[in-house]
Design a protein around this motif. Structure first.
Motif, PDB file in Angstrom:
ATOM      1  N   SER A  59       6.586   4.774   1.672  1.00 18.44           N
ATOM      2  CA  SER A  59       5.406   4.002   2.084  1.00 18.44           C
ATOM      3  C   SER A  59       5.799   3.041   3.212  1.00 18.44           C
ATOM      4  CB  SER A  59       4.823   3.232   0.905  1.00 18.44           C
ATOM      5  OG  SER A  59       5.719   2.227   0.525  1.00 18.44           O
ATOM      6  N   LYS A  60       4.837   2.720   4.035  1.00 22.02           N
ATOM      7  CA  LYS A  60       5.066   1.816   5.171  1.00 22.02           C
ATOM      8  C   LYS A  60       3.974   0.761   5.174  1.00 22.02           C
ATOM      9  CE  LYS A  60       8.577   3.670   7.013  1.00 22.02           C
ATOM     10  NZ  LYS A  60       9.804   2.904   6.950  1.00 22.02           N
ATOM     11  N   LEU A  93       1.638   1.837  10.672  1.00 13.72           N
ATOM     12  CA  LEU A  93       1.031   3.181  10.677  1.00 13.72           C
ATOM     13  C   LEU A  93       0.493   3.638  12.033  1.00 13.72           C
ATOM     14  CD1 LEU A  93      -0.739   3.396   7.212  1.00 13.72           C
ATOM     15  CD2 LEU A  93       1.482   4.268   7.905  1.00 13.72           C
ATOM     16  N   ARG A 126      -1.165   7.880  -0.995  1.00 13.31           N
ATOM     17  CA  ARG A 126      -0.543   7.743  -2.306  1.00 13.31           C
ATOM     18  C   ARG A 126      -0.076   9.123  -2.769  1.00 13.31           C
ATOM     19  NH1 ARG A 126      -4.025   7.022  -6.051  1.00 13.31           N
ATOM     20  NH2 ARG A 126      -5.842   7.525  -4.793  1.00 13.31           N
ATOM     21  N   VAL A 141      -0.393  10.880   5.231  1.00 11.85           N
ATOM     22  CA  VAL A 141      -0.246   9.480   4.815  1.00 11.85           C
ATOM     23  C   VAL A 141      -1.055   9.288   3.537  1.00 11.85           C
ATOM     24  CG1 VAL A 141      -0.724   7.059   5.398  1.00 11.85           C
ATOM     25  CG2 VAL A 141      -0.006   8.640   7.193  1.00 11.85           C
ATOM     26  N   GLU A 150      -8.558   6.243  10.170  1.00 12.41           N
ATOM     27  CA  GLU A 150      -7.512   5.498  10.899  1.00 12.41           C
ATOM     28  C   GLU A 150      -6.858   6.396  11.952  1.00 12.41           C
ATOM     29  OE1 GLU A 150      -6.416   2.770   6.966  1.00 12.41           O
ATOM     30  OE2 GLU A 150      -5.010   4.288   7.655  1.00 12.41           O
ATOM     31  N   GLY A 167      -3.691   1.664  -2.780  1.00 12.50           N
ATOM     32  CA  GLY A 167      -4.100   2.403  -1.577  1.00 12.50           C
ATOM     33  C   GLY A 167      -5.384   1.830  -1.022  1.00 12.50           C
ATOM     34  N   GLY A 168      -6.345   2.711  -0.771  1.00 20.23           N
ATOM     35  CA  GLY A 168      -7.570   2.341  -0.079  1.00 20.23           C
ATOM     36  C   GLY A 168      -8.332   1.207  -0.749  1.00 20.23           C
ATOM     37  N   LEU A 175       0.830  -1.211   0.000  1.00 24.30           N
ATOM     38  CA  LEU A 175       0.000   0.000   0.000  1.00 24.30           C
ATOM     39  C   LEU A 175       0.865   1.263   0.000  1.00 24.30           C
ATOM     40  CD1 LEU A 175      -2.587  -1.059   2.746  1.00 24.30           C
ATOM     41  CD2 LEU A 175      -2.821  -1.257   0.269  1.00 24.30           C
ATOM     42  N   GLY A 176       0.295   2.333  -0.595  1.00 27.55           N
ATOM     43  CA  GLY A 176       0.972   3.634  -0.535  1.00 27.55           C
ATOM     44  C   GLY A 176       1.930   3.867  -1.683  1.00 27.55           C
ATOM     45  N   GLN A 191       0.950  -1.339   6.518  1.00 27.80           N
ATOM     46  CA  GLN A 191      -0.111  -0.727   7.321  1.00 27.80           C
ATOM     47  C   GLN A 191       0.065  -0.952   8.816  1.00 27.80           C
ATOM     48  OE1 GLN A 191      -4.223  -1.767   7.030  1.00 27.80           O
ATOM     49  NE2 GLN A 191      -4.751   0.342   6.569  1.00 27.80           N
ATOM     50  N   VAL A 228       4.272  10.147   4.760  1.00 32.58           N
ATOM     51  CA  VAL A 228       4.337   8.684   4.586  1.00 32.58           C
ATOM     52  C   VAL A 228       3.606   8.315   3.297  1.00 32.58           C
ATOM     53  CG1 VAL A 228       3.646   6.447   5.547  1.00 32.58           C
ATOM     54  CG2 VAL A 228       4.478   8.244   7.068  1.00 32.58           C
ATOM     55  N   LEU A 260      -6.705  -2.199  -0.084  1.00 28.98           N
ATOM     56  CA  LEU A 260      -6.955  -2.584   1.308  1.00 28.98           C
ATOM     57  C   LEU A 260      -8.399  -3.040   1.471  1.00 28.98           C
ATOM     58  CD1 LEU A 260      -5.829  -2.425   4.302  1.00 28.98           C
ATOM     59  CD2 LEU A 260      -7.242  -0.383   4.431  1.00 28.98           C
ATOM     60  N   LEU A 284      -9.830   6.774   4.071  1.00 26.34           N
ATOM     61  CA  LEU A 284      -9.509   5.857   5.180  1.00 26.34           C
ATOM     62  C   LEU A 284      -8.490   6.444   6.134  1.00 26.34           C
ATOM     63  CD1 LEU A 284      -9.254   2.463   3.285  1.00 26.34           C
ATOM     64  CD2 LEU A 284     -10.718   2.930   5.248  1.00 26.34           C
ATOM     65  N   VAL A 285      -7.511   7.163   5.577  1.00 27.93           N
ATOM     66  CA  VAL A 285      -6.445   7.691   6.431  1.00 27.93           C
ATOM     67  C   VAL A 285      -7.025   8.549   7.550  1.00 27.93           C
ATOM     68  CG1 VAL A 285      -4.574   9.413   6.414  1.00 27.93           C
ATOM     69  CG2 VAL A 285      -4.529   7.471   4.826  1.00 27.93           C
ATOM     70  N   LYS A 320      -4.568  14.123  -3.905  1.00 27.28           N
ATOM     71  CA  LYS A 320      -4.324  14.164  -2.456  1.00 27.28           C
ATOM     72  C   LYS A 320      -4.035  15.576  -1.952  1.00 27.28           C
ATOM     73  CE  LYS A 320      -5.060   9.863  -1.778  1.00 27.28           C
ATOM     74  NZ  LYS A 320      -6.205   9.425  -0.967  1.00 27.28           N
TER      75      LYS A 320
HETATM   76  N1  UDP Z   1      -1.399   3.134   3.406  1.00 27.65           N
HETATM   77  C1  UDP Z   1      -0.448   2.272   3.919  1.00 27.65           C
HETATM   78  N2  UDP Z   1       0.868   2.613   3.812  1.00 27.65           N
HETATM   79  C2  UDP Z   1       1.279   3.769   3.249  1.00 27.65           C
HETATM   80  C3  UDP Z   1       0.301   4.660   2.739  1.00 27.65           C
HETATM   81  C4  UDP Z   1      -1.034   4.302   2.838  1.00 27.65           C
HETATM   82  O1  UDP Z   1      -0.775   1.217   4.464  1.00 27.65           O
HETATM   83  O2  UDP Z   1       2.486   4.000   3.187  1.00 27.65           O
HETATM   84  C5  UDP Z   1      -2.838   2.771   3.518  1.00 27.65           C
HETATM   85  C6  UDP Z   1      -3.581   3.598   4.543  1.00 27.65           C
HETATM   86  O3  UDP Z   1      -3.473   3.032   5.819  1.00 27.65           O
HETATM   87  C7  UDP Z   1      -5.006   3.579   4.018  1.00 27.65           C
HETATM   88  C8  UDP Z   1      -4.841   3.397   2.511  1.00 27.65           C
HETATM   89  O4  UDP Z   1      -3.478   3.022   2.276  1.00 27.65           O
HETATM   90  O5  UDP Z   1      -5.701   2.470   4.542  1.00 27.65           O
HETATM   91  C9  UDP Z   1      -5.168   4.684   1.765  1.00 27.65           C
HETATM   92  O6  UDP Z   1      -6.551   4.831   1.746  1.00 27.65           O
HETATM   93  P1  UDP Z   1      -7.285   6.221   1.516  1.00 27.65           P
HETATM   94  O7  UDP Z   1      -8.757   5.962   1.515  1.00 27.65           O
HETATM   95  O8  UDP Z   1      -6.822   7.235   2.502  1.00 27.65           O
HETATM   96  O9  UDP Z   1      -6.800   6.721   0.095  1.00 27.65           O
HETATM   97  P2  UDP Z   1      -6.915   6.076  -1.381  1.00 27.65           P
HETATM   98  O10 UDP Z   1      -5.648   5.340  -1.620  1.00 27.65           O
HETATM   99  O11 UDP Z   1      -8.109   5.171  -1.388  1.00 27.65           O
HETATM  100  O12 UDP Z   1      -7.074   7.243  -2.290  1.00 27.65           O
END
Ligand code: UDP
Length: 440
Positions: free
Chosen positions: A312-313, A318, A247, A245, A343, A42-43, A36-37, A315, A277, A46, A339-340, A252
């Motif tokens: 990126s890390k 986080l 992508r 945190v 979380e 990303g979301g 992820l990331g 999850q 992140v 997950l 989601l961020v 974003k």
């Molecule tokens: N995430 C992660 N590591 C990272 C960056 C993001 O695990 O380095 C995860 C974060 O915990 C979240 C998801 O990626 O669950 C991003 O979801 P979000 O709905 O915020 O954004 P999307 O990617 O759907 O636009």
């Protein structure tokens, strides 16, 4: 029978009460196995992973089909008990841009059908993620007659409303999404505004659109000791810390966050640090790929000493990053859910977020975080400065945030989705949404 027990019209002239057995999930352009990331992961990745594993705990089996993008991943990988990721050959086994995948969709659908035939599997419901998978579900429906649920995870229609001219989504995507709103047997929107949007896109608005948010893992995302987390991460105990945190994607709003940082460098005392992140870093820790451009921008703006590009890390790392921060910035131009933000809230860290999409529903201004107008760097800097400079406000928002995040526990979310599956599999095309709306 009371009107409340009315099961709604059946679809083929019969209804069943057969239990659900197996679900096919389609995630053509990105795999739930991807870290992820980074890139497009990303979301949605997950969500597909977590929802499938949650659904499978109730005894269902879920096969997730994704396009093979390397030659070495085995055809099937068990993600969690009852859930298999199936890599489907369609086009070359290399990473391809999602913009090049549409012509490969018929081959993808044919391979999925072949896989199911080979194993004698008959899926009760197909759940398609993103418009590309929606088109595959529509193609498979000719083969299987299986009802399909569509989730767009952000529509082109919404994206284009906030995108710059060179970032506009294609006419093809717009057209397919509109057609899918009619073709799908159910549509899941991540927030109530998107539900209304999808109804508007349909030729004849229907009741088949449900607003069901994604879930958050409340066992993973919970309050932790801030000082201990800072020590673990090698952060100073004293410095004010803002966290981003996500992508690395124009949607974003990281450009707005950098502008807000410039204002804070001029006005805040002490000056905060931004931990960023997401994205890729090289072996020396320097930003690479899309993150490198942000590194250059930070230098041009004189912000390099104030921004830590963490990369990126996984999850499960986080919660410590959220807990170590004083405030989490979610400056997105649009978020279907975000989601961020939730979380961070679950970890008890206040959020300053754009008033848009799902964020406007998950964050209650002044209660569980602060909301600011999209793209307004002054307002963002002001709100971040308020939270950083006022421990009592921070404490109050943290309490509100934790309470709000509990609405998005996975079991309730998975039950609402399962309800949709069950209704569709039993032949109904009405009253698909659970009565208990998770959004207030
Ligand atoms: N995430 C992660 N590591 C990272 C960056 C993001 O695990 O380095 C995860 C974060 O915990 C979240 C998801 O990626 O669950 C991003 O979801 P979000 O709905 O915020 O954004 P999307 O990617 O759907 O636009």
């Amino acid at each position: 029978m009371s009107p409340d027990d009315d099961p709604g019209p059946p679809v083929h002239g019969f209804e069943t009460d057969a239990p659900l057995r197996s679900i096919a999930a389609l995630s053509v352009h990105t795999s739930p196995l991807a870290p992820l990331g980074r890139g497009d992961s990303g979301g949605m990745n997950l969500y597909v992973r977590e929802l499938s594993c949650q659904i499978a705990t109730g005894g269902l089996s879920v096969d997730i089909f994704t396009r093979r993008s390397d030659p070495w991943t085995p055809e099937t990988v068990e993600l969690c008990p009852g859930v298999t990721v199936v890599s489907v050959a369609a086009g070359p086994p290399t990473a391809l841009s999602k913009h090049d995948l549409f012509p490969l969709l018929p081959a993808f659908a044919a391979e999925v059908a072949r896989y199911a035939a080979r194993r004698g599997i008959r899926y009760d419901v197909v759940h398609a993620h993103y418009w590309l998978s929606g088109w595959v579900a529509h193609l498979l429906k000719h083969e299987w007659e299986t009802p399909f649920v569509q989730m767009f995870h952000t529509t082109a229609h919404r994206k284009n409303a906030v995108a710059r001219p060179d970032e506009q989504e294609s006419a093809l995507r717009l057209d397919i999404e509109r057609r899918l709103t009619d073709l799908a047997d159910s549509l899941i929107a991540a927030n109530p505004d998107e539900r209304d949007d999808l109804r508007d896109l349909q030729r004849t608005p229907t009741e088949k659109v449900c607003a069901i948010p994604p879930g958050v893992d409340l066992d993973l995302f919970r309050p932790l000791d801030r000082a201990a987390c800072r020590a673990d991460l090698g952060l100073s105990a004293e410095e004010p810390v803002i966290l981003f945190v996500g992508r690395i994607d124009p949607i974003k709003g990281i450009d707005t966050l950098f502008e807000a940082m410039q204002r804070l460098v001029d006005t805040a005392d002490p000056i905060p640090t931004l931990n960023l992140v997401g994205g890729e870093t090289g072996p020396d820790g320097a930003p690479t790929g899309s993150l490198a451009g942000l590194g250059d921008l930070a230098s041009e703006m004189g912000l390099a000493p104030r921004i830590r590009f963490v990369g990126s890390k996984p999850q499960d790392h986080l919660p410590r990053w959220y807990a170590a921060a004083d405030v989490v910035a979610v400056p997105s131009r649009y978020e279907s859910f975000g989601l961020v933000a939730v979380e961070a809230m679950a970890c008890g860290t206040p959020v300053v977020a754009s008033r848009t999409g799902g964020l406007a529903h998950t964050v209650e201004d002044g209660v569980s975080g602060l909301l600011v107008s999209v793209g307004d760097a002054d307002a963002l800097a002001h709100a971040l400065g308020r939270v950083l400079g006022d421990p009592a406000l921070r404490e109050r928002l943290a309490t509100g945030a934790r309470a709000a995040a509990h609405r998005y526990a996975w079991p309730a979310v998975a039950a609402a989705i399962r309800h949709v599956y069950q209704r569709l599999a039993n032949g109904h095309r009405a009253r698909l949404c659970d009565e208990e709306e998770i959004f207030a």
